[in-house]
Design a protein around this motif. Structure first.
Motif, mmCIF file in Angstrom:
data_model
loop_
_atom_site.group_PDB
_atom_site.id
_atom_site.type_symbol
_atom_site.label_atom_id
_atom_site.label_comp_id
_atom_site.label_asym_id
_atom_site.label_seq_id
_atom_site.Cartn_x
_atom_site.Cartn_y
_atom_site.Cartn_z
ATOM 1 N N TYR A 98 0.779 -1.228 0.027
ATOM 2 C CA TYR A 98 0.035 -0.004 0.078
ATOM 3 C C TYR A 98 0.866 1.337 -0.080
ATOM 4 N N ARG A 153 3.629 1.762 -1.517
ATOM 5 C CA ARG A 153 4.845 1.500 -2.473
ATOM 6 C C ARG A 153 5.153 2.767 -3.312
ATOM 7 N N ILE A 154 4.478 3.490 -3.476
ATOM 8 C CA ILE A 154 4.509 4.897 -4.171
ATOM 9 C C ILE A 154 5.460 5.996 -3.264
ATOM 10 N N THR A 196 7.596 0.378 -9.229
ATOM 11 C CA THR A 196 6.683 0.110 -8.222
ATOM 12 C C THR A 196 5.709 -1.002 -9.155
ATOM 13 N N ILE A 197 5.356 -2.170 -8.260
ATOM 14 C CA ILE A 197 4.509 -3.175 -8.813
ATOM 15 C C ILE A 197 3.473 -3.518 -7.746
ATOM 16 N N THR A 198 2.418 -4.077 -8.214
ATOM 17 C CA THR A 198 1.245 -4.083 -7.198
ATOM 18 C C THR A 198 1.599 -5.563 -6.466
ATOM 19 N N GLU A 199 1.079 -5.600 -5.276
ATOM 20 C CA GLU A 199 1.365 -6.654 -4.289
ATOM 21 C C GLU A 199 0.939 -7.877 -5.039
ATOM 22 N N ILE A 200 -0.159 -7.891 -5.765
ATOM 23 C CA ILE A 200 -0.748 -9.017 -6.689
ATOM 24 C C ILE A 200 0.482 -9.706 -7.307
ATOM 25 N N THR A 201 0.804 -8.957 -8.167
ATOM 26 C CA THR A 201 2.004 -9.515 -8.975
ATOM 27 C C THR A 201 2.983 -9.995 -8.482
ATOM 28 N N GLN A 232 -4.453 -6.027 6.977
ATOM 29 C CA GLN A 232 -5.659 -5.603 6.625
ATOM 30 C C GLN A 232 -6.564 -6.032 5.394
ATOM 31 N N GLU A 271 -6.944 5.331 -3.546
ATOM 32 C CA GLU A 271 -5.747 4.387 -3.397
ATOM 33 C C GLU A 271 -5.942 2.766 -4.109
ATOM 34 N N ARG A 272 -7.095 2.384 -3.531
ATOM 35 C CA ARG A 272 -7.456 0.631 -3.799
ATOM 36 C C ARG A 272 -7.603 0.688 -5.238
ATOM 37 N N MET A 314 -4.525 1.092 -7.302
ATOM 38 C CA MET A 314 -3.627 -0.273 -7.220
ATOM 39 C C MET A 314 -4.327 -1.539 -8.281
ATOM 40 N N GLN A 323 -3.320 -0.559 -11.733
ATOM 41 C CA GLN A 323 -2.028 -1.175 -11.866
ATOM 42 C C GLN A 323 -1.817 -2.525 -12.084
ATOM 43 N N ALA A 324 -2.571 -3.281 -11.310
ATOM 44 C CA ALA A 324 -2.728 -4.731 -11.410
ATOM 45 C C ALA A 324 -3.044 -5.163 -12.766
ATOM 46 N N GLU A 327 -0.447 -4.955 -15.145
ATOM 47 C CA GLU A 327 0.705 -5.937 -14.985
ATOM 48 C C GLU A 327 0.396 -7.216 -15.693
#
Lengths: 257, 414, 380
Positions: free
Chosen positions: A65, A67-68, A76-81, A103, B396-397, B400, B403-404, B407
């Motif tokens: 959350y 990352r930026i 920056t890459i999302t936590e999903i990837t 969370q 924010e959510r 994200m 961006q996902a 990717e």
């Protein structure tokens, strides 16, 4: 060449350093309110483990959350990837991931190359997350690390009807007042979390029979692992250090840039 | 798909200026009439048989359209909050609460609440949803004026479409009968024919304009096009609407010829599902642009197609237009239409924008997203928010998830 | 009599037990009816057993993710049950489009989990001379579909027989309500809900038999005069009102003398006129039904609408000489939540004390709920 993966979560910040021989250092610290300060702290700790300095790090990928907010990351890459990359590295056959963080919780479906095909998150509610367990442990006055084994001692199945973390707290208090055994309460809380995960998993249309890899801090909890396995009817694999898998994935992606 | 550096970036459409003028004139015109009373004013729902009102010389305004304006002006949260103080629940449709709030505010003289010009009559069709009939009931109650509901059945499997159309036509006849009494004027079938003829031209031109965006690279983004539903919605009874779309089609075609694109960094062609988040368009555009995602089209644009109008069968085609719409049809039809758009426009990814207060779009959204993913194999993300009320929106959510999506798209390429 | 009440409670708690047994015994079909207003008489006339699907108190684990969490409990819970195989025993499903959520829910259901018989009834939301014709055609469409599915002819005789039986059932339940009106407390609120609910879960023939016995016993009963405050309870459309909360209400110095629950007044006060053609009778019973938040009343020519529902509730309170109105509200119900604003304005005009008690089905009684109910009771 050292590559760093930084996973800035709302509760904890994780750093993994990858060297020529694989992972050489990692560290987990509370995030607190200053994301940059926390990251600096965690990187420092990690570097100390291998006696290197910041300048030795050639590439940094930040994720999570916060990352930026990290000024020195190269990407920056999302936590999903990142999570998918980390799991794929540790379990090349894996196609289904469940990540239970502080969370939020996620279910991720990946292909045989570790690429994300589909994902689902529960982001509106902390009921299926580490936060829920934290509050539960606090209310039961038990160490969070002991909560899982406490739950496993339960022999009497009860249900916690409140799915909301906030209301669950008062429900726990009244159960204790009614002399309900702590282990039974703990077991019910774990079941509550595990059952929230069921919906997440089914919404990514998983292949039947396929096992899951469980990551995130909550994966260290043996009661959750057992319950998930039972309730999903799938095998549950847990990495040795489940909390740093996302940071590991970030570092791997940094290395492959 | 990558854009080579022969293209010029120009995010502005000339047609936007013209649209702005039409919108302003429409609102101002209504306000003037509220004073002069030269024409009666009506409020209608977007898929109502509005041709009937126009044929009886009503000046028609559209409360749902007002939601978009309020969202864009960032006043919607205040309007919605006013309704919450009146014990309207937070989850209820925000289009409704935005407009009710503005109306209640204006009636009670609360500055600076400003609604639409006071109407004399309310027309609603429940083909988009049922809640809107409740919304209209509350308006009727507040303003002390009559409302008429055209009840549209969902055309489920096993139901004959013709039956639904005839049923709507019968109700249109009831409506005409009521309006003749109400206004003291006789219904003019010739006028209806002319209005329907103009409407048909407008609908055809709207479709032609939309089709230009199939081109790769697209000359405009969905966010550019979506405001232009207004002429078809509110002005199709007069030639200006068709004319607007004709000019706009020309403009888009010229952009295609001259290689003018709406944004730089046009890497991916993306599908948008759901009602736009009117208050966040600028931020969303910037974010999507930074990620290289160009929103090309949406099923939202289909809602305003009004493509059944036929001057050879004026009243019947108006009834058909009302009875057979994207919303009053089955979910499986909606899913197929969505898939058709993705294939037709050669789209690579999907953003499904869930609007939590809009039950008709949010309840089936996951099904449509799943269907699309299985049928076309494109990666999809679902974001959450609301068309007008930013208290539902977690920026924010959502960023994200954008961006996902990128990717996932990048991973597909490798 | 306690035995009978216990039986009704069992039928309600273990909702589909009897239906599943019946299916095994009779080898006939069971059709799940989504609340509200499914024409059970027609389904019964086809030889199948109509069983109302209420959702349950079980924790929802899958429903939220698939259908969204901003949706009413009944739908999330039913979908959850569907995903967990709870409705595997059903041969078919039928339901009326009473609101936006149910309509899209039904469509998602049939696409995700198709049933051999799945029938959506498009009841008009507005009832006038034009719309009733469409409703009649919808009822006929249901009949054709049922005939094809069951292989049984649904003729006038079969319909009249079924209508007669269901009407008798509702008449008996209305009689019970009258007894309660005259002697508040003669039957507890939870028991009353169990009685009405179980009628929708077991074969109506069996329920009628038990009801006759019950009415025989209760007719002889007299109780001491009631000291508690008389109230009317409304709300909980499409769900069974939480029975623990009903108990709580009646323990806190209140007694419910009338209600508008679907598992209550809303269901029993609708009569079917037997003088006409049965399909028309059923259609007209919809037109003349007690005002409902899921209908639209445009009151043409009367210079603005008024809430018919509010009028109905105010009348109910006055006729019962009740001291107040308690609303058992479930979150995310669009029709009720919209109507509430008009209702509360009327209640305020009429000086009727009221309280909107929100609860989440399955959560039981919390301290918060106890406090609110007690406070309302004290205020009367």
């Amino acid at each position: 060449m050292i590559a760093a993966g930084i996973d800035v979560g709302s509760t904890t910040t994780k750093v993994v350093l990858l060297g020529p021989n694989g992972m050489c250092a990692n560290s987990v610290q509370a995030t607190g309110i200053d994301v940059v300060e926390a990251t600096d702290r965690v990187i420092k700790r990690s570097l100390q483990q291998i006696n290197k300095s910041f300048e030795d790090i050639e590439r940094i990928v930040s994720t999570g959350y916060g990352r930026i907010s990290i000024p020195y990351s190269t990407q920056t890459i999302t936590e999903i990837t990142c999570n998918a990359a980390g799991v794929h590295h540790l379990f090349p056959e894996a196609t289904l991931i469940v990540d239970i963080g502080g969370q939020d919780s996620k279910a991720i479906k990946i292909n045989e190359r570790g690429k994300v095909l589909q994902f689902a998150m529960n982001d509106k509610c902390s009921a299926g997350t580490g936060k829920f367990l934290e509050i539960a442990a606090d209310t039961l006055q038990v160490d969070i690390a002991e909560l899982g084994s406490l739950a496993l001692k339960s022999s009497n199945r009860i249900t916690i009807s409140n799915t909301c973390t906030v209301f669950a707290q008062s429900e726990i208090v009244s159960l204790i007042a009614r002399k309900t055994a702590k282990e039974d309460i703990a077991a019910a809380l774990h079941e509550s979390i595990a059952s929230r995960i069921l919906g997440l998993v089914s919404s990514v249309n998983p292949e039947p029979g396929v096992g899951i890899v469980l990551t995130g801090g909550v994966a260290k909890n043996i009661a959750i692992v057992q319950l998930l396995s039972k309730m999903l009817g799938r095998k549950v694999l847990v990495p040795d250090n489940p909390q740093i898998v996302t940071a590991l994935g970030a570092a791997i992606l940094a290395l492959n840039q | 798909m990558l854009v080579n550096n022969v293209n010029t970036v120009n995010p502005r459409l000339e047609s936007q200026k013209r649209l702005g003028q039409m919108l302003a004139d429409h609102y101002v015109g209504a306000r003037e009439l509220a004073n002069t009373k030269e024409q009666p004013i009506a409020w209608a729902s977007i898929l109502a048989p509005t041709e009937i009102l126009w044929a009886m010389d009503f000046y028609v305004q559209f409360p749902e359209s007002y939601a978009a304006t309020s969202g864009a002006r960032h006043v919607a949260r205040d309007y919605c909050e006013l309704t919450e103080r009146n014990e309207y629940e937070h989850h209820l449709c925000t289009y409704c609460r935005n407009h009710l709030g503005a109306t209640i505010g204006e009636i009670n003289g609360i500055e600076p609440y400003e609604g639409l010009a006071r109407p004399d009559f309310l027309l609603v069709a429940n083909n988009s949803c049922v809640l809107i009939t409740k919304w209209w009931e509350h308006l009727s109650n507040l303003l002390g004026i009559p409302m008429f509901n055209i009840d549209c059945p969902v055309i489920v499997d096993g139901m004959d479409e013709k039956q639904a159309i005839n049923h709507v036509k019968d109700q249109c006849l009831d409506l005409i009968k009521f309006l003749e009494e109400f206004t003291g004027k006789k219904f003019d079938n010739d006028k209806l024919k002319e209005i329907v003829s103009n409407g048909k031209k407008s609908a055809e031109k709207y479709r032609a304009m939309l089709n230009v965006n199939k081109h790769d690279p697209a000359p405009a983004t969905f966010f550019d096009l979506m405001f232009h539903n207004f002429p078809n919605l509110a002005l199709r009874y007069k030639p200006e609407a068709a004319e607007h779309y004709r000019l706009m089609e020309d403009e888009l075609k010229q952009r295609v010829r001259n290689r003018i694109v709406p944004m730089d960094n046009m890497k991916y062609r993306i599908y948008w599902d759901g009602i736009p988040y009117w208050f966040a368009i600028k931020n969303l555009s910037n974010k999507l642009q930074s990620l290289g995602m160009c929103l090309v089209t949406s099923s939202y644009l289909e809602v305003f197609s009004y493509d059944r109008l036929d001057p050879d069968r004026p009243l019947e085609s108006v009834a058909e237009n009302t009875a057979v719409s994207l919303f009053s049809n089955t979910l499986s039809r909606k899913a197929e239409i969505t898939k058709g758009l993705v294939l037709d426009y050669k789209l690579e990814g999907g953003i499904f924008a869930n609007s939590l207060s809009c039950k008709p779009t949010s309840v089936p959204m996951r099904y449509v997203a799943d269907f699309l993913q299985k049928q076309t194999n494109i990666p999809i993300v679902m974001i959450e928010g609301d068309p007008v009320d930013d208290s539902f929106y977690d920026e924010e959510r959502n960023y994200m998830k954008f961006q996902a999506l990128v990717e996932m798209l990048e991973a597909k390429e490798k | 009599m306690d035995e009978i009440l216990t039986k009704f409670n069992e039928y309600t708690q273990d909702s589909y037990q009897r239906a599943i047994e019946w299916k095994r015994e009779s080898n006939k079909k069971v059709i799940g009816c989504l609340p509200m207003y499914c024409p059970e008489e027609i389904i019964h006339a086809s030889g199948a057993l109509p069983v109302t699907l209420f959702g349950s108190d079980d924790t929802i684990t899958m429903g939220d993710q698939h259908i969204g969490y901003n949706v009413c409990h009944h739908i999330r819970s039913t979908y959850d049950g569907l995903l967990k195989g709870k409705y595997d025993f059903l041969d078919g499903v039928a339901g009326v489009h009473v609101c936006d959520q149910v309509r899209f829910f039904m469509q998602s259901w049939q696409l995700d989990h198709p049933f051999a018989f799945f029938h959506e009834i498009c009841r008009p939301y507005k009832m006038d001379a034009t719309n009733i014709l469409f409703l009649i055609s919808e009822l006929n469409r249901l009949i054709s579909a049922l005939e094809e599915f069951t292989g049984n002819l649904i003729d006038v005789e079969a319909l009249q027989k079924s209508i007669g039986m269901y009407d008798r059932s509702r008449a008996m339940m209305r009689h019970l309500y009258q007894l309660r009106r005259e002697q508040p407390g003669i039957i507890g609120a939870q028991d009353m809900v169990n009685i009405i609910t179980s009628s929708m879960l077991i074969p109506r023939e069996e329920h009628n038999q038990i009801m006759e016995t019950l009415l025989g016993m209760i007719g002889e009963k007299t109780i001491m005069s009631e000291q508690r405050h008389k109230i009317v309870a409304i709300g909980s459309l499409c769900v069974i009102p939480d029975r623990e909360i009903l108990d709580l209400i009646e323990e806190q110095g209140l007694v419910i003398v009338d209600d508008d629950f679907y598992t209550g007044g809303r269901y029993i006060y609708n009569k079917i006129d037997s003088d006409r053609d049965p399909i028309e009778s059923i259609a007209y019973s919809y037109m003349n039904s007690v005002p409902c938040t899921t209908y639209n009343y445009d009151d043409l020519g009367k210079g603005g609408t008024r809430s018919h529902y509010a009028d109905y509730i105010v009348d109910m309170v006055k006729q019962n000489e009740a001291e107040g109105l308690l609303m058992l509200r479930v979150p995310y119900c669009d029709p009720f939540d919209m109507e509430y604003v008009l209702l509360k304005n009327r209640l305020t005009e009429e000086n009727i004390p009221y309280f909107p008690l929100f609860y989440e089905p399955g959560m039981g009684v919390s301290e918060a709920i106890k406090t609110r109910v007690a406070a309302f009771a004290e205020s009367l």
